[in-house]
Write a protein that holds these residues in place. Structure first.
Motif, mmCIF file in Angstrom:
data_model
loop_
_atom_site.group_PDB
_atom_site.id
_atom_site.type_symbol
_atom_site.label_atom_id
_atom_site.label_comp_id
_atom_site.label_asym_id
_atom_site.label_seq_id
_atom_site.Cartn_x
_atom_site.Cartn_y
_atom_site.Cartn_z
ATOM 1 N N LEU A 25 56.547 78.317 52.984
ATOM 2 C CA LEU A 25 55.836 77.433 53.974
ATOM 3 C C LEU A 25 56.223 76.045 53.782
ATOM 4 C CD1 LEU A 25 51.947 78.925 53.673
ATOM 5 C CD2 LEU A 25 53.806 78.941 55.596
ATOM 6 N N LEU A 26 56.492 75.380 52.547
ATOM 7 C CA LEU A 26 57.013 74.042 52.433
ATOM 8 C C LEU A 26 58.321 73.868 52.940
ATOM 9 C CD1 LEU A 26 56.428 71.410 51.010
ATOM 10 C CD2 LEU A 26 57.784 72.377 48.935
ATOM 11 N N ASP A 27 59.178 74.795 52.819
ATOM 12 C CA ASP A 27 60.695 74.718 53.336
ATOM 13 C C ASP A 27 60.095 74.611 54.877
ATOM 14 O OD1 ASP A 27 61.634 74.571 50.939
ATOM 15 O OD2 ASP A 27 62.293 76.722 51.102
ATOM 16 N N THR A 28 59.735 75.522 55.602
ATOM 17 C CA THR A 28 59.399 75.533 57.006
ATOM 18 C C THR A 28 58.743 74.137 57.721
ATOM 19 O OG1 THR A 28 59.335 77.856 56.874
ATOM 20 C CG2 THR A 28 58.482 76.843 59.042
ATOM 21 N N ALA A 29 57.798 73.808 57.041
ATOM 22 C CA ALA A 29 57.082 72.608 57.227
ATOM 23 C C ALA A 29 58.169 71.260 56.907
ATOM 24 C CB ALA A 29 55.638 72.117 56.254
ATOM 25 N N GLU A 30 58.616 71.303 56.019
ATOM 26 C CA GLU A 30 59.812 70.140 55.902
ATOM 27 C C GLU A 30 60.874 70.406 56.957
ATOM 28 O OE1 GLU A 30 61.171 70.476 51.839
ATOM 29 O OE2 GLU A 30 59.557 68.851 51.005
ATOM 30 N N ARG A 31 61.276 71.490 57.329
ATOM 31 C CA ARG A 31 62.136 71.712 58.498
ATOM 32 C C ARG A 31 61.913 70.996 59.687
ATOM 33 N NH1 ARG A 31 63.486 77.062 58.723
ATOM 34 N NH2 ARG A 31 62.849 77.197 56.400
ATOM 35 N N GLU A 32 60.405 71.339 60.024
ATOM 36 C CA GLU A 32 59.935 70.947 61.274
ATOM 37 C C GLU A 32 59.678 69.312 61.344
ATOM 38 O OE1 GLU A 32 56.594 73.368 62.222
ATOM 39 O OE2 GLU A 32 57.761 75.246 62.244
ATOM 40 N N LEU A 33 59.187 68.784 60.031
ATOM 41 C CA LEU A 33 58.699 67.443 60.018
ATOM 42 C C LEU A 33 60.034 66.663 60.309
ATOM 43 C CD1 LEU A 33 56.693 65.472 59.572
ATOM 44 C CD2 LEU A 33 56.936 65.629 57.077
ATOM 45 N N TYR A 34 60.967 67.084 59.467
ATOM 46 C CA TYR A 34 62.135 66.172 59.599
ATOM 47 C C TYR A 34 63.496 66.610 60.394
ATOM 48 C CZ TYR A 34 59.808 64.235 55.441
ATOM 49 O OH TYR A 34 59.232 63.582 54.654
ATOM 50 N N SER A 35 62.972 67.446 61.543
ATOM 51 C CA SER A 35 63.910 67.875 62.558
ATOM 52 C C SER A 35 64.334 66.788 63.355
ATOM 53 C CB SER A 35 63.342 68.904 63.306
ATOM 54 O OG SER A 35 62.442 68.556 64.206
ATOM 55 N N ALA A 36 65.513 66.672 63.751
ATOM 56 C CA ALA A 36 65.878 65.586 64.625
ATOM 57 C C ALA A 36 64.833 65.405 65.825
ATOM 58 C CB ALA A 36 67.261 65.934 65.213
ATOM 59 N N LEU A 70 66.028 59.283 57.877
ATOM 60 C CA LEU A 70 65.852 60.724 58.159
ATOM 61 C C LEU A 70 66.787 61.089 58.937
ATOM 62 C CD1 LEU A 70 62.189 60.561 57.187
ATOM 63 C CD2 LEU A 70 63.897 61.289 55.615
ATOM 64 N N LEU A 71 66.828 60.564 60.158
ATOM 65 C CA LEU A 71 67.315 61.140 61.519
ATOM 66 C C LEU A 71 68.665 61.275 61.056
ATOM 67 C CD1 LEU A 71 67.227 62.284 64.423
ATOM 68 C CD2 LEU A 71 67.646 59.821 64.844
ATOM 69 N N GLN A 75 70.797 64.871 60.931
ATOM 70 C CA GLN A 75 72.035 64.985 61.796
ATOM 71 C C GLN A 75 73.259 65.643 60.912
ATOM 72 O OE1 GLN A 75 72.404 61.560 64.244
ATOM 73 N NE2 GLN A 75 71.115 62.232 65.347
ATOM 74 N N GLU A 76 73.314 65.122 59.701
ATOM 75 C CA GLU A 76 74.275 65.449 58.697
ATOM 76 C C GLU A 76 74.123 66.982 58.369
ATOM 77 O OE1 GLU A 76 74.401 62.551 55.625
ATOM 78 O OE2 GLU A 76 75.294 61.058 57.052
ATOM 79 N N ALA A 80 76.611 70.028 58.979
ATOM 80 C CA ALA A 80 77.059 70.835 57.796
ATOM 81 C C ALA A 80 76.696 72.279 58.044
ATOM 82 C CB ALA A 80 76.612 70.338 56.417
ATOM 83 N N GLY A 81 75.670 72.656 58.556
ATOM 84 C CA GLY A 81 75.193 73.914 58.545
ATOM 85 C C GLY A 81 75.953 74.790 59.776
ATOM 86 N N HIS A 82 76.117 73.915 60.829
ATOM 87 C CA HIS A 82 77.012 74.407 61.988
ATOM 88 C C HIS A 82 78.436 74.852 61.632
ATOM 89 C CE1 HIS A 82 73.987 74.275 64.851
ATOM 90 N NE2 HIS A 82 73.966 72.823 64.809
ATOM 91 N N GLY A 83 79.155 73.988 60.636
ATOM 92 C CA GLY A 83 80.268 74.024 60.124
ATOM 93 C C GLY A 83 80.538 75.353 59.031
ATOM 94 N N ALA A 84 79.245 75.563 58.540
ATOM 95 C CA ALA A 84 79.410 76.543 57.442
ATOM 96 C C ALA A 84 79.299 77.880 58.218
ATOM 97 C CB ALA A 84 78.151 76.422 56.499
#
Length: 88
Positions: A25-36, A70-71, A75-76, A80-84
């Motif tokens: 839940l923490l990972d999901t919340a952080e991903r949504e909170l800090y999404s571009a 944060l933005l 984006q970085e 990095a995720g798309h390249g991997a």
């Protein structure tokens, strides 16, 4: 994990499961909170508040710098995720 340790740690299974769910839940919340997209929305709201006079210039600039950092990080990470994914 061996049979003995598995049996001895069995009573802790609900705790480990709860901790796993909390981490997820923490990972999901952080991903949504800090999404571009979320950060862009926060920047837009910040600009609106500044234009309406709800924020002073110092507050605005400090928060804008924080959100832009944060933005940039988001984006970085996305790059990095798309390249991997392409490498696999």
């Amino acid at each position: 994990m061996g049979l003995i340790s598995g049996l001895l740690l069995l009573p802790l299974a609900p705790v480990r499961g709860t901790a796993w769910v909390a981490d997820l839940l923490l990972d999901t919340a952080e991903r949504e909170l800090y999404s571009a997209d979320a950060l862009r929305a926060q920047l837009a709201a910040l600009n609106h508040a500044y234009e309406d006079g709800d924020l002073g210039e110092e507050e605005f600039e400090a928060e804008e710098d924080r959100l832009l950092d944060l933005l940039e990080q988001a984006q970085e990470k996305a790059k990095a995720g798309h390249g991997a994914r392409r490498d696999t």
